[in-house]
Structure formats: C-alpha cells, structure tokens
Design an enzyme around this catalytic site. Structure first.
Site, PDB file in Angstrom:
ATOM      1  N   GLU A   1       0.837  -1.202   0.000  1.00  0.00           N
ATOM      2  CA  GLU A   1       0.000   0.000   0.000  1.00  0.00           C
ATOM      3  C   GLU A   1       0.874   1.255   0.000  1.00  0.00           C
ATOM      4  O   GLU A   1       0.480   2.302  -0.500  1.00  0.00           O
ATOM      5  CB  GLU A   1      -0.924  -0.019   1.232  1.00  0.00           C
ATOM      6  CG  GLU A   1      -2.279   0.595   0.947  1.00  0.00           C
ATOM      7  CD  GLU A   1      -3.327   0.242   2.001  1.00  0.00           C
ATOM      8  OE1 GLU A   1      -4.364  -0.317   1.621  1.00  0.00           O
ATOM      9  OE2 GLU A   1      -3.124   0.536   3.194  1.00  0.00           O
TER      10      GLU A   1
ATOM     11  N   LYS B   1     -13.968   2.241  -2.895  1.00  0.00           N
ATOM     12  CA  LYS B   1     -14.774   2.606  -1.713  1.00  0.00           C
ATOM     13  C   LYS B   1     -15.989   3.426  -2.130  1.00  0.00           C
ATOM     14  O   LYS B   1     -17.106   3.209  -1.649  1.00  0.00           O
ATOM     15  CB  LYS B   1     -13.930   3.466  -0.756  1.00  0.00           C
ATOM     16  CG  LYS B   1     -12.924   2.701   0.069  1.00  0.00           C
ATOM     17  CD  LYS B   1     -12.279   3.652   1.073  1.00  0.00           C
ATOM     18  CE  LYS B   1     -11.060   3.042   1.714  1.00  0.00           C
ATOM     19  NZ  LYS B   1     -10.295   3.987   2.520  1.00  0.00           N
TER      20      LYS B   1
ATOM     21  N   HIS C   1       7.683 -26.849  -0.145  1.00  0.00           N
ATOM     22  CA  HIS C   1       6.967 -27.903  -0.846  1.00  0.00           C
ATOM     23  C   HIS C   1       5.803 -27.328  -1.645  1.00  0.00           C
ATOM     24  O   HIS C   1       4.859 -28.047  -1.983  1.00  0.00           O
ATOM     25  CB  HIS C   1       6.474 -28.948   0.165  1.00  0.00           C
ATOM     26  CG  HIS C   1       7.615 -29.562   0.919  1.00  0.00           C
ATOM     27  ND1 HIS C   1       8.221 -30.723   0.537  1.00  0.00           N
ATOM     28  CD2 HIS C   1       8.307 -29.112   1.997  1.00  0.00           C
ATOM     29  CE1 HIS C   1       9.218 -31.002   1.372  1.00  0.00           C
ATOM     30  NE2 HIS C   1       9.295 -30.034   2.264  1.00  0.00           N
TER      31      HIS C   1
END
Ligand code: PA5
Length: 463
Positions: free
Chosen positions: A290, A432, A319
């Site tokens: 951010e 937003k 793995h």
C-alpha cells in the site's frame, strides 16, 4: 541488538553479476539516502511523521496497559473489529508473542482472554464467530482511524445489536473505540454514547499504527508486555535513524530492495522460517504494497511502480512455492526471517526400526528447520537468485519491536528511493466510493448509477 540484516547473498560475488548487487551500486545511492534522511527528519521535527516517536510515548502505553488489564479482568474474549492497518499488526504480534494454542486453552488454563480479530465481512465467517462467542464474557475493541470504513462500521453495528440483546443497556461497557482524536464518525459517537475511546495519535496512518492503541490495547489485553515491545522499538529507533547508509539497517534494506527492483526483481518474497513469525509477512505485505504501489511519483509523473510483496512460510512453502522461486522467472528477491534460538527444541529420539531414517536420530527440529533455511538460501544462490535474511536472536517482544520499527523506516526510505508518497493510498478510493453507491449511501447515487450502467453495458461472458 536482537535483529541483524544479513545481505551476503544479495551480492554479485555470491549470486552472479546479472541480478546480484555490487558495493559500488549500493554506495552510489548514499547521497540520495542522505537527502531522504534529511527530508524525513525535517518532517519529523515539524511533527509530520509522528510514528517515529511512538516508542517514546509512555503515557499512551500506560493508558493501553491500564485498559487492557481491566478488560482482561472482566472478559474472557476480546473481539477486535478492524481491517487493514487496524488489524494486521495486532494479528501478527498476537501470533508472534502469545502461545500459538492460547485460544484453544480453557478459561482455567489461561490467565488472559482469547483474542479474535475479525477483519472481514463474510457473513458466514462472522455469524459463526458471533455464535461461538458468549457476549456476556466478551469485550469489543472497534478500531478505525477514519471512523468511516464501511466494513468496520458494518461489523460495529451488528456487534452492538448482538451485545445489546444479551446485556441490555450495559452494552456500552463492553466496548472501547480506538479512533482519531477528533475526526470521523466514531469519535462523536463515543462522546454521545459515553463509550470509552482511545486516540490514535494525529498523523499516524493505519499501516504505521501498530505501536499506537490500535495494536497496544488488544495486545495488552492478551498479556503482551508492552514495555518490552516498546523497548525493542526504541533500540531500533537508535539504529534506524542514523544518517549513514552503512550503519542504518532500515536504509540499507530499502536500498537493497530498490536495487533488486531496478534489476527486474519486482516480486519481494517474505519467508519466515518460524510459525510464530508467519503473520509478520502478512503485516509487511500490506505495509510494502500500500505504501509503494503507486501510479504517480511525487513529481506528478506517471510511473506505475511498486514491488509486489508475496508471503511464504519456511519450511512449508518449500513444498509449494520454492520450485517457482528457484527455476521460474528471474523476478523475485527473497527475504528470510530466521530465528537463532527458538526457546524450545524437539529432539529426534532413538527409533530402533528407523532404517534409512537413522541419520535423524539425536538431532532436533531446530537443527532441521535451520538446515533447511540454509540449504534453500544456498540453492537460491546457486541459481543466481538474490536473497537476504533478517536474523532474530529470539522471537521476543524486544525483537518484534525492533522488526516493526525497522520495516516502517525502511518503507519510508523506499518511498524516497521510488519517489512516491508512502503515506497515501489513492488507489483504494474509487472502489470505496462505488461501494458506497451500491450500499445506497446518500450523496453517492451517481456512483451507484455508474456501476449499474457499466454492468448493464458490458457483454457478459460467463460459462
Ligand atoms: O494503512 C491504511 O491506512 C489502511 O490499510 C487502513 O488501515 C484501513 O483502510 C482501515 O482504515 P481505518 O482504520 O480508517 O478503518
């Protein structure tokens, strides 16, 4: 000093010329870093970067300790409502500094409450959590710097009704609000409803706020020794505010990551070899992404810049991911978090029928996890893949305080090197606003219409 930066394997003499760094390249950035340092400290003096001084704020720590102790006395659970910078630091430090099985212990087996950090609005997950918790035994810490974040607002409204149903008018006594000292919707609500509130110091943004009441209140409640955490941060504050690149681990690591990026290593993998440090990688991922992922530079130029942080866990992801890190595109730089002393060890006992497994007898899990980290680092080097390590002597409140402070200063310095503003996040705004529109917030009708028009105008392609 409990955290050391080991950057041996970043260098060209170890990993080769193509992606490795040379001393001259690092030294070449010293004048730029000196300018960044001067700018940061001028702004700090003007009170514009208050996060630098958080570890020295005794009164803030004492206030959180007091309230945390009181909540621990009264409740068996602490439910934190928050998202992003208002949640990730708490989760990371809880996992690092409180026994991993803490939440599984019975009330009698624990001296401190369980902690639940709810940082999403998945209705299935959230209702499952509320069904599990007993509201009578639960304290709630609502954390939002802006006081307007829709997810946290929604959670708060649901939880206050849940609490009110159980305890009636006493619901307020179960809550503490952690928010801006003056702005946002939570502050007036706290005053109007006489709900206790703690202030996030002015000018400290979400992802830099774990050492404010955002992290300190929940961590005090579950018994993390704040004094020791802050002492660690203070000790790193001494090292990470040195002007010289060669003696400042935060600046040096910013330079290493920046130079790696310049060489095309755009993916920054954080790989702790420690279960306790697993979620530090999550917190760091937000801080790095951010802060540095930006469209515009501070000069207004379009740059579309920013390393992509990826989290991994050693040995588990050996793995899963390491095949890609070894042989996939040359676009990654790996940072290991290692631990010298795990505090505990598990010996590998004699096993008469072991056969080919015989070689393990008499060694320990610490031997194994450390060997695997060393082996992975060397294998990366042999494949020309730069990697570095932050080495913690132990996982302790002190070392975590150091690590947090180091990464925060490193991020600011990296912002200067990438020439972006590490303190803003304009890219999350549009989503937003469109959400407000869809959720029918007054004043956002046009945003709702925009989504509907757009969705109605595209050719749906679904299978
Ligand atoms: O780092 C940030 O600023 C963000 O991630 C915020 O922490 C997040 O959006 C939550 O914001 P708030 O604390 O205002 O609810």
């Amino acid at each position: 000093m409990t955290v050391r930066l080991d950057y041996t394997n970043m260098m060209a003499d170890v990993v080769g010329e193509e992606h490795g760094l040379r001393d001259v390249e690092i030294a070449g950035l010293a004048p730029t870093v000196a300018e960044i340092h001067a700018d940061l400290h001028a702004r700090r003096k003007q009170g514009m970067l208050p996060f630098f001084d958080l570890p020295f704020r005794e009164e803030m720590m004492a206030e959180c300790q007091q309230l945390g102790d009181e909540f621990a006395e009264r409740f068996d659970n602490l439910l934190v409502l928050g998202i992003g910078g208002s949640a990730l630091g708490t989760t990371a430090l809880f996992r690092a500094l409180v026994p991993l099985q803490h939440n599984l212990l019975t009330e009698k087996q624990r001296s401190r409450p369980r902690l639940f950090v709810a940082d999403n609005v998945d209705p299935a997950g959230f209702s499952e959590l509320l069904n599990f918790l007993d509201p009578n035994k639960t304290g709630v810490c609502v954390i939002s710097k802006s006081g307007t974040t829709v997810e946290t607002s929604c959670q708060f409204m649901v939880v206050q009704a849940w609490m009110r149903k159980a305890v009636g008018n006493d619901w307020r006594d179960h809550f503490v609000l952690v928010t801006d000292p003056a702005k946002g919707a939570l502050r007036p609500l706290a005053t109007r409803e006489s709900i206790r509130a703690l202030a996030i110091p002015d000018g400290v943004g979400g992802r830099f706020s774990v050492l404010t009441p955002v992290g300190l209140m929940p961590l005090a409640t579950v018994g993390v020794p704040l004094q020791r955490l802050m002492a660690g941060a203070r000790s790193m504050a001494e090292r990470a505010t040195r002007p010289e690149l060669e003696t400042n681990p935060a600046y040096l690591n910013a330079v290493l990551q920046f130079l790696a990026y310049q060489k095309g290593l755009h993916i920054s993998v954080m790989m702790p070899y420690s279960d306790r440090l697993r979620d530090v990688a999550d917190w760091y991922r937000q801080l790095w992404a951010e802060s540095l992922g930006k469209k515009f530079s501070i000069d207004g130029e379009t740059v579309h810049v920013g390393p992509t942080p990826v989290k991994a866990l050693g040995t588990t992801d050996q793995h899963s991911q390491v095949q890609l890190y070894m042989e996939g595109p040359h676009d990654k730089v790996v940072t290991f978090l290692t631990v010298d002393d795990f505090g505990e060890d598990v010996g590998i006992p004699p096993f008469p029928e072991a056969g080919d497994l015989d070689y393990l007898i008499g060694q320990s899990m610490a031997d194994l996890i450390k060997s695997e980290q060393r082996a992975t680092a060397l294998a990366l080097c042999k494949n020309g893949r730069p990697n570095c390590a932050l080495r913690l002597s132990t996982v302790s409140p002190e070392s975590l305080g150091e690590l947090i402070y180091l990464f925060e200063v490193q991020t600011l310095c990296a912002g200067g090197l990438f020439r972006v503003d590490p303190l803003d996040q304009p890219g999350v705004e549009e989503g937003k606003l469109l959400t407000y529109g869809l959720m029918k917030r007054p004043g956002f009708e046009e945003k709702r219409a925009e989504v509907e028009d757009w969705e109605g105008g595209v050719n749906l392609r679904q299978l």
